[in-house]
Write a protein that holds these residues in place. Structure first.
Motif, PDB file in Angstrom:
ATOM      1  N   GLN A   1       2.571   1.679  -3.347  1.00 40.44           N
ATOM      2  CA  GLN A   1       1.577   2.107  -4.335  1.00 40.44           C
ATOM      3  C   GLN A   1       1.316   3.611  -4.231  1.00 40.44           C
ATOM      4  OE1 GLN A   1      -2.490   0.553  -3.956  1.00 40.44           O
ATOM      5  NE2 GLN A   1      -2.297  -0.095  -6.103  1.00 40.44           N
ATOM      6  N   ARG A   2       1.259   4.129  -3.024  1.00 43.07           N
ATOM      7  CA  ARG A   2       1.048   5.573  -2.849  1.00 43.07           C
ATOM      8  C   ARG A   2       2.183   6.369  -3.501  1.00 43.07           C
ATOM      9  NH1 ARG A   2      -1.751   7.428   2.722  1.00 43.07           N
ATOM     10  NH2 ARG A   2      -3.386   5.859   2.830  1.00 43.07           N
TER      11      ARG A   2
ATOM     12  N   GLU B   1       0.830  -1.207   0.000  1.00 44.68           N
ATOM     13  CA  GLU B   1       0.000   0.000   0.000  1.00 44.68           C
ATOM     14  C   GLU B   1       0.866   1.259   0.000  1.00 44.68           C
ATOM     15  OE1 GLU B   1      -2.824   2.935   0.197  1.00 44.68           O
ATOM     16  OE2 GLU B   1      -3.123   0.850  -0.372  1.00 44.68           O
TER      17      GLU B   1
ATOM     18  N   THR C   1       9.849   7.338  -8.503  1.00 43.05           N
ATOM     19  CA  THR C   1      10.511   6.143  -9.007  1.00 43.05           C
ATOM     20  C   THR C   1      11.264   5.444  -7.886  1.00 43.05           C
ATOM     21  OG1 THR C   1      10.765   7.173 -11.170  1.00 43.05           O
ATOM     22  CG2 THR C   1      12.196   5.298 -10.696  1.00 43.05           C
TER      23      THR C   1
ATOM     24  N   GLU D   1       4.159   5.362  -5.968  1.00 46.05           N
ATOM     25  CA  GLU D   1       4.091   5.204  -7.422  1.00 46.05           C
ATOM     26  C   GLU D   1       2.966   6.034  -8.025  1.00 46.05           C
ATOM     27  OE1 GLU D   1       4.171   0.872  -7.914  1.00 46.05           O
ATOM     28  OE2 GLU D   1       6.273   1.098  -8.544  1.00 46.05           O
ATOM     29  N   ARG D   2       1.858   6.166  -7.319  1.00 50.64           N
ATOM     30  CA  ARG D   2       0.751   7.012  -7.810  1.00 50.64           C
ATOM     31  C   ARG D   2       1.176   8.465  -7.948  1.00 50.64           C
ATOM     32  NH1 ARG D   2      -3.228   5.477  -3.659  1.00 50.64           N
ATOM     33  NH2 ARG D   2      -3.413   3.265  -3.975  1.00 50.64           N
ATOM     34  N   LYS D   3       2.180   8.883  -7.172  1.00 54.78           N
ATOM     35  CA  LYS D   3       2.716  10.253  -7.249  1.00 54.78           C
ATOM     36  C   LYS D   3       3.834  10.351  -8.286  1.00 54.78           C
ATOM     37  CE  LYS D   3       0.596  12.720  -4.073  1.00 54.78           C
ATOM     38  NZ  LYS D   3      -0.095  13.958  -4.367  1.00 54.78           N
ATOM     39  N   GLN D   4       3.998   9.300  -9.079  1.00 54.75           N
ATOM     40  CA  GLN D   4       4.993   9.247 -10.145  1.00 54.75           C
ATOM     41  C   GLN D   4       6.428   9.280  -9.620  1.00 54.75           C
ATOM     42  OE1 GLN D   4       3.894   8.609 -13.362  1.00 54.75           O
ATOM     43  NE2 GLN D   4       2.020   8.407 -12.182  1.00 54.75           N
TER      44      GLN D   4
END
Length: 133
Positions: A23-24, A20, A31, A26-29
């Protein structure tokens, strides 16, 4: 690109929050440049938390941080330190805003799920400490 060090602490790993949290980010782009799972040694914990050695909670913090596996990662992105610090919320989870990682998942003030570097200088020192040069 700016980099920062993240540590998902033992409570975050034990509670199976790693996916989780990643994922947070990665959702903010942001790396993920490197990631590893390990048990923090006492020596590394004492070095990392040397700035609070004078406080009564130091020994409890060292015991907690060395109690089980943690996840170390290097995140990279534009203004990644500022972005991540906003995402994780206040150090004391009880005062962290809902919607932040600590606000949503933190327990008490000492078991707050996650660590993130607070400046470019700290990030470089911490990345070297846990990943080497």
């Amino acid at each position: 690109m700016e980099q920062t060090l993240i540590i998902i602490k033992p409570d975050g790993v034990k509670r199976k929050l790693v996916g989780e949290i990643l994922q947070r980010f990665e959702r903010k782009q942001l790396t993920i440049r490197q990631l590893k799972v390990a048990i923090m040694t006492r020596e590394l914990a004492e070095e990392h938390y040397a700035h609070v050695k004078q406080f009564d909670f130091f020994e409890d913090m060292i015991t907690y941080m060395t109690s089980s596996e943690v996840v170390y990662l290097i995140l990279e992105g534009t203004e990644v330190i500022k972005t991540v610090r906003k995402m994780i919320g206040a150090t004391n989870s009880l005062k962290a805003e809902p919607g932040t990682i600590r606000g949503d998942y933190g327990g008490d003030s000492s078991q707050n799920v996650i660590h993130a570097s607070d400046s470019p200088e700290s990030a470089q020192i911490e990345i070297n400490r846990f990943f080497g040069n």
